[in-house]
Design a protein around this motif. Structure first.
Motif, PDB file in Angstrom:
ATOM      1  N   ASP A  88      62.687  55.048  44.683  1.00 21.19           N
ATOM      2  CA  ASP A  88      61.997  53.863  44.166  1.00 21.19           C
ATOM      3  C   ASP A  88      62.862  53.096  43.175  1.00 21.19           C
ATOM      4  O   ASP A  88      62.803  51.867  43.112  1.00 21.19           O
ATOM      5  CB  ASP A  88      60.678  54.267  43.485  1.00 21.19           C
ATOM      6  CG  ASP A  88      59.610  54.653  44.494  1.00 21.19           C
ATOM      7  OD1 ASP A  88      59.832  54.396  45.697  1.00 21.19           O
ATOM      8  OD2 ASP A  88      58.567  55.201  44.095  1.00 21.19           O
ATOM      9  N   ARG A  91      65.368  50.993  45.151  1.00 19.40           N
ATOM     10  CA  ARG A  91      64.838  50.006  46.092  1.00 19.40           C
ATOM     11  C   ARG A  91      64.967  48.557  45.639  1.00 19.40           C
ATOM     12  O   ARG A  91      65.249  47.682  46.454  1.00 19.40           O
ATOM     13  CB  ARG A  91      63.380  50.327  46.439  1.00 19.40           C
ATOM     14  CG  ARG A  91      63.280  51.301  47.577  1.00 19.40           C
ATOM     15  CD  ARG A  91      61.842  51.569  47.929  1.00 19.40           C
ATOM     16  NE  ARG A  91      61.738  52.206  49.233  1.00 19.40           N
ATOM     17  CZ  ARG A  91      60.790  53.078  49.541  1.00 19.40           C
ATOM     18  NH1 ARG A  91      59.883  53.401  48.662  1.00 19.40           N
ATOM     19  NH2 ARG A  91      60.747  53.604  50.749  1.00 19.40           N
ATOM     20  N   PRO A  92      64.770  48.251  44.339  1.00 18.04           N
ATOM     21  CA  PRO A  92      64.915  46.847  43.934  1.00 18.04           C
ATOM     22  C   PRO A  92      66.312  46.284  44.199  1.00 18.04           C
ATOM     23  O   PRO A  92      66.477  45.073  44.279  1.00 18.04           O
ATOM     24  CB  PRO A  92      64.628  46.888  42.427  1.00 18.04           C
ATOM     25  CG  PRO A  92      63.837  48.119  42.213  1.00 18.04           C
ATOM     26  CD  PRO A  92      64.292  49.093  43.247  1.00 18.04           C
ATOM     27  N   ARG A 115      54.531  39.698  40.012  1.00 18.54           N
ATOM     28  CA  ARG A 115      53.959  41.037  39.916  1.00 18.54           C
ATOM     29  C   ARG A 115      54.976  42.172  40.079  1.00 18.54           C
ATOM     30  O   ARG A 115      55.017  43.096  39.261  1.00 18.54           O
ATOM     31  CB  ARG A 115      52.796  41.179  40.910  1.00 18.54           C
ATOM     32  CG  ARG A 115      51.920  42.414  40.714  1.00 18.54           C
ATOM     33  CD  ARG A 115      51.191  42.449  39.385  1.00 18.54           C
ATOM     34  NE  ARG A 115      50.149  41.445  39.262  1.00 18.54           N
ATOM     35  CZ  ARG A 115      48.868  41.600  39.622  1.00 18.54           C
ATOM     36  NH1 ARG A 115      48.470  42.728  40.146  1.00 18.54           N
ATOM     37  NH2 ARG A 115      47.999  40.631  39.456  1.00 18.54           N
ATOM     38  N   PRO A 116      55.831  42.132  41.124  1.00 13.04           N
ATOM     39  CA  PRO A 116      56.789  43.245  41.239  1.00 13.04           C
ATOM     40  C   PRO A 116      57.755  43.337  40.060  1.00 13.04           C
ATOM     41  O   PRO A 116      58.165  44.438  39.691  1.00 13.04           O
ATOM     42  CB  PRO A 116      57.559  42.938  42.535  1.00 13.04           C
ATOM     43  CG  PRO A 116      56.972  41.742  43.119  1.00 13.04           C
ATOM     44  CD  PRO A 116      55.913  41.195  42.246  1.00 13.04           C
ATOM     45  N   VAL A 119      55.732  45.214  37.379  1.00 11.99           N
ATOM     46  CA  VAL A 119      55.395  46.598  37.694  1.00 11.99           C
ATOM     47  C   VAL A 119      56.650  47.451  37.848  1.00 11.99           C
ATOM     48  O   VAL A 119      56.710  48.571  37.345  1.00 11.99           O
ATOM     49  CB  VAL A 119      54.552  46.655  38.993  1.00 11.99           C
ATOM     50  CG1 VAL A 119      54.284  48.092  39.399  1.00 11.99           C
ATOM     51  CG2 VAL A 119      53.241  45.908  38.797  1.00 11.99           C
ATOM     52  N   VAL A 120      57.633  46.913  38.541  1.00 13.35           N
ATOM     53  CA  VAL A 120      58.796  47.736  38.888  1.00 13.35           C
ATOM     54  C   VAL A 120      59.906  47.620  37.845  1.00 13.35           C
ATOM     55  O   VAL A 120      60.454  48.621  37.404  1.00 13.35           O
ATOM     56  CB  VAL A 120      59.327  47.356  40.289  1.00 13.35           C
ATOM     57  CG1 VAL A 120      60.555  48.169  40.637  1.00 13.35           C
ATOM     58  CG2 VAL A 120      58.237  47.552  41.330  1.00 13.35           C
ATOM     59  N   ARG A 122      59.533  46.240  34.866  1.00  7.53           N
ATOM     60  CA  ARG A 122      58.941  46.263  33.527  1.00  7.53           C
ATOM     61  C   ARG A 122      59.396  45.081  32.678  1.00  7.53           C
ATOM     62  O   ARG A 122      59.618  45.205  31.471  1.00  7.53           O
ATOM     63  CB  ARG A 122      59.241  47.581  32.793  1.00  7.53           C
ATOM     64  CG  ARG A 122      58.911  48.806  33.616  1.00  7.53           C
ATOM     65  CD  ARG A 122      58.392  49.943  32.773  1.00  7.53           C
ATOM     66  NE  ARG A 122      57.727  50.944  33.599  1.00  7.53           N
ATOM     67  CZ  ARG A 122      56.441  50.904  33.925  1.00  7.53           C
ATOM     68  NH1 ARG A 122      55.677  49.934  33.467  1.00  7.53           N
ATOM     69  NH2 ARG A 122      55.907  51.829  34.680  1.00  7.53           N
ATOM     70  N   ARG A 164      60.266  36.451  46.310  1.00 10.56           N
ATOM     71  CA  ARG A 164      59.786  37.748  45.845  1.00 10.56           C
ATOM     72  C   ARG A 164      60.908  38.779  45.871  1.00 10.56           C
ATOM     73  O   ARG A 164      61.061  39.574  44.938  1.00 10.56           O
ATOM     74  CB  ARG A 164      58.629  38.214  46.744  1.00 10.56           C
ATOM     75  CG  ARG A 164      58.086  39.573  46.372  1.00 10.56           C
ATOM     76  CD  ARG A 164      56.839  39.923  47.138  1.00 10.56           C
ATOM     77  NE  ARG A 164      57.114  40.200  48.553  1.00 10.56           N
ATOM     78  CZ  ARG A 164      56.186  40.531  49.437  1.00 10.56           C
ATOM     79  NH1 ARG A 164      54.923  40.603  49.069  1.00 10.56           N
ATOM     80  NH2 ARG A 164      56.490  40.766  50.680  1.00 10.56           N
ATOM     81  N   MET A 168      63.896  40.397  42.195  1.00 20.28           N
ATOM     82  CA  MET A 168      64.272  41.745  41.761  1.00 20.28           C
ATOM     83  C   MET A 168      65.773  41.844  41.510  1.00 20.28           C
ATOM     84  O   MET A 168      66.283  42.926  41.231  1.00 20.28           O
ATOM     85  CB  MET A 168      63.863  42.778  42.826  1.00 20.28           C
ATOM     86  CG  MET A 168      62.429  42.675  43.309  1.00 20.28           C
ATOM     87  SD  MET A 168      61.225  42.774  41.986  1.00 20.28           S
ATOM     88  CE  MET A 168      61.232  44.534  41.695  1.00 20.28           C
TER      89      MET A 168
ATOM     90  N   VAL B 125      59.651  46.899  47.459  1.00 20.75           N
ATOM     91  CA  VAL B 125      60.180  46.311  46.218  1.00 20.75           C
ATOM     92  C   VAL B 125      60.346  47.373  45.137  1.00 20.75           C
ATOM     93  O   VAL B 125      60.885  47.088  44.079  1.00 20.75           O
ATOM     94  CB  VAL B 125      59.315  45.157  45.646  1.00 20.75           C
ATOM     95  CG1 VAL B 125      59.323  43.964  46.571  1.00 20.75           C
ATOM     96  CG2 VAL B 125      57.930  45.625  45.301  1.00 20.75           C
ATOM     97  N   MET B 127      57.657  49.728  44.210  1.00 18.57           N
ATOM     98  CA  MET B 127      56.425  50.263  43.623  1.00 18.57           C
ATOM     99  C   MET B 127      56.214  51.694  44.126  1.00 18.57           C
ATOM    100  O   MET B 127      56.510  52.004  45.276  1.00 18.57           O
ATOM    101  CB  MET B 127      55.213  49.416  44.020  1.00 18.57           C
ATOM    102  CG  MET B 127      55.164  48.056  43.372  1.00 18.57           C
ATOM    103  SD  MET B 127      53.558  47.280  43.678  1.00 18.57           S
ATOM    104  CE  MET B 127      53.918  45.584  43.228  1.00 18.57           C
TER     105      MET B 127
END
Lengths: 262, 240
Positions: A88, A91-92, A115-116, A119-120, A122, A164, A168, B125, B127
Motif C-alpha cells: 500500500d 502504490r501511490p 480524498r486519496p 487518506v493515503v 495524509r 486523481r 498522488m 491509490v 488505501m
C-alpha cells in the motif's frame, strides 16, 4: 534517462486456472519514457497493468519501482512476499487510470482528487485542495470541480481520473486503453492530453489500440502476444521494420485504409 | 347523519395507546427486519449454492404469501410447538420477519450494484481495505439503501394494522373498538386514517432527509435493475 529504471519487470508470470495470461514478461521503462503497449486483445496487456499495481498477484517474477522491490522481495535465493502495508505504501508511486475509470460516484470531481491525498498521503485538506485545484486547472476542469462524475462528459471523467492519479505524485503512470470507452470525437482530445502529459516528462505506460498515438507520442512500442513481449523498440522502428512477422500482421490489421503503406 | 368528530373525545386516550403500540411494534419490527435482512443478504452473497438456496427459499416463501396468513400461521402455529407468547410479541416477530425478506433483497441489490472496480480503484491509490470500505464502499451502499428502504418501511407500518386481527391492541384494533362503542365508524376510521398518514409522513420525511444528508444517488447505480424496481413498486408486493 537515469541509470535506475522507473519500472523494471522481470519474468512476470500469471496464470488463471491453468490459463497462462502472462508468460514471462520483461520490461524496463526509464525515467521520462513513454511506452505504448500494443497487441491483440487477450494477449495479457490489461493483466500486466493489474499485476503492476498488485491488484492481481503474479505467480512468479519481480517488479521493481524506482529501484525498490514491489510486491515480493528477493534476498539471495529467498523470495518473500511483502506485507499488505508495504504494498500500500508503494502504490501511490504508480498511478493507474482504469479503462472503466472507476471514479467514485458519491464524491464530487474535486473530492475524487482530494480524498486519496487525505487518506493515503495524509496531506492537510488545505494542501490537498490546492493540489487538486492546480491539477483541475491544468486539465481544464476548473468549472467542473463541484460536479458529480455522472454529470460530466466522458472526456471530463477521463481527466478527473487522470487528475486523481496525478495528485498522488506518481513516478509512473499506467493507462489502460484510455480511449476505448470514449466517443470517437473525444479520442483526439484525450490523445492530445496524453501527449501534453508526456511533454512534462512523465513516465508512462499506455495500453492502446491507437496506432497514431503509439507512432507519434510513444518513445517505444512494446508488442505483446500470448503473454509475452515479443517486440520492444523505438516506435519508428517497430512501426516500419518490425522483426517479428506477427507484429507486421497486427499492424496491417489495425492501420486504417493503407494496406501497403509500409 | 351528521359528521361529528367530537364523539371521539372520550376515546382519545384509547387512540393514543393504540398509536403508541403501533409505533413500538413498527420500530422493533424495523430493527428486527433489518438485522435479519442484513444477515440474509450477506449469507446470500456466499459463493456457494446451499446458503444462496436457503435464502432464496426464505424470501420466496415470505414474499409469496399474504402477510395476514403469515401472522395466522405464526400465531396459531407456535402453540403447537409448545410456545405461548403474548400476541404483540408474536405479531412483532412476524412483521419483522415479513419485512426481512424484502430488506434482504434491498441490501443484496445495493451491494451487488456496486462494481468491483470501486474497491480496486480505492486500493490502487494506496488505501487499505478498511479505508476503501470507509471512504468508497460504505457511503455508496448506505445511500443506495435509503430509497427502497423508505418504501418497504412505509409498507411495513401499514401492514402492522393486520396484527389487530390477532388481538394486538394497536391503532386499527382501537378504531374497531371505538366504532363498536360509538356506532360512528366513519369518524373512528377517519381519525385513524389521519394518524396513520401522519406516522408514514414523518417516516418518509425522515428517510428523505437522511437521503439528502448522504447525498443524492445518481440513476446509474440504483433503480435500473428489474430486481430493484420490483421492490420499489407497491403493486408487486403480495397483497394482504
Amino acid at each position: 534517462m537515469s541509470a535506475t529504471p522507473v519500472l523494471s519487470v522481470a519474468g512476470l508470470v500469471k496464470r488463471f486456472r491453468g490459463v497462462t495470461a502472462l508468460d514471462g514478461v520483461y520490461l524496463d521503462v526509464g525515467k521520462g519514457e513513454v511506452v505504448a503497449l500494443i497487441g491483440p486483445s487477450g494477449c495479457g496487456k490489461s493483466t500486466l497493468l493489474r499485476c503492476l499495481t498488485w491488484l492481481e498477484q503474479p505467480d512468479d517474477g519481480f517488479i521493481t519501482i524506482e529501484g525498490k522491490a514491489f510486491g515480493r522481495e528477493r534476498t539471495g535465493a529467498v523470495v518473500t512476499p511483502q506485507r499488505r502495508r508495504q504494498v500500500d505504501l508503494m502504490r501511490p508511486r504508480i498511478g493507474l487510470v482504469f479503462q472503466q475509470l472507476n471514479l467514485w460516484p458519491h464524491l464530487t470531481a474535486i473530492e475524487n482528487v482530494i480524498r486519496p491525498q487525505l487518506v493515503v498521503l495524509r496531506r492537510s485538506r488545505a494542501e490537498a485542495t490546492e493540489r487538486a485545484r492546480a491539477l483541475m486547472a491544468n486539465l481544464g476542469l476548473s468549472d467542473r470541480s463541484e460536479r458529480y462524475p455522472h454529470s460530466l462528459s466522458g472526456g471530463q471523467r477521463q481527466r478527473v481520473a487522470i487528475a486523481r492519479a496525478l495528485a498522488m505524485d506518481p513516478a509512473l503512470m499506467l493507462f489502460d486503453e484510455p480511449t476505448s470507452a470514449l466517443d470517437p470525437e473525444l479520442v483526439g482530445e484525450v490523445l492530445a492530453l496524453l501527449r501534453q502529459l508526456a511533454a512534462t516528462g512523465m513516465t508512462m505506460v499506455v495500453v492502446t489500440h491507437e496506432i497514431a498515438f503509439a507512432a507519434n507520442v510513444a518513445d517505444r512500442i512494446a508488442f505483446m502476444d500470448q503473454g509475452r513481449i515479443i517486440e520492444d523498440g523505438p516506435a519508428a522502428k517497430v512501426m516500419t521494420r518490425p522483426s517479428d512477422p506477427r507484429v507486421a500482421r497486427f499492424l496491417d490489421l489495425i492501420t486504417p485504409g493503407s494496406p501497403g503503406h509500409r | 347523519m351528521v359528521f361529528d368528530p367530537s364523539i371521539l373525545i372520550p376515546y382519545l386516550p384509547l387512540l393514543a395507546a393504540g398509536t403508541w403500540l403501533t409505533v413500538k411494534i413498527s420500530v422493533m419490527a424495523f430493527f428486527l427486519g433489518y438485522a435479519v435482512g442484513i444477515v440474509l443478504a450477506l449469507v446470500a452473497l456466499i459463493p456457494h449454492w446451499v446458503p444462496r438456496l436457503v435464502v432464496s427459499v426464505y424470501v420466496a416463501i415470505l414474499r409469496g404469501i399474504p402477510f395476514i396468513i403469515v401472522v395466522f400461521l405464526v400465531y396459531y402455529g407456535l402453540p403447537f410447538a409448545g410456545v405461548r407468547l403474548p400476541a404483540y410479541v408474536t405479531g412483532t416477530v412476524a412483521l419483522g420477519l415479513f419485512a426481512s425478506a424484502y430488506y434482504a433483497e434491498i441490501v443484496r441489490a445495493a451491494i451487488v450494484a456496486l462494481s468491483p472496480g470501486q474497491f480496486e480503484s480505492a486500493r490502487a491509490v494506496g488505501m487499505s481495505p478498511l479505508q476503501a470500505m470507509r471512504h468508497v464502499i460504505a457511503p455508496q451502499i448506505l445511500r443506495a439503501l435509503v430509497p427502497p428502504s423508505t418504501n418497504m418501511t412505509l409498507t411495513m407500518i401499514k401492514e402492522s394494522s393486520v396484527l389487530s386481527s390477532i388481538t394486538v391492541a394497536d391503532l386499527t384494533y382501537q378504531s374497531l373498538v371505538i366504532q363498536g362503542n360509538t356506532f360512528a365508524p366513519f369518524e373512528s376510521f377517519a381519525a385513524v386514517t389521519l394518524i396513520y398518514w401522519a406516522m408514514t409522513a414523518i417516516v418518509a420525511w425522515a428517510f428523505a432527509r437522511s437521503e439528502r444528508r448522504l447525498g443524492r444517488i445518481e440513476a446509474e447505480n440504483v433503480g435500473r435493475s428489474a430486481l430493484v424496481a420490483s421492490f420499489l413498486s407497491f403493486d408487486r408486493r403480495p397483497a394482504s
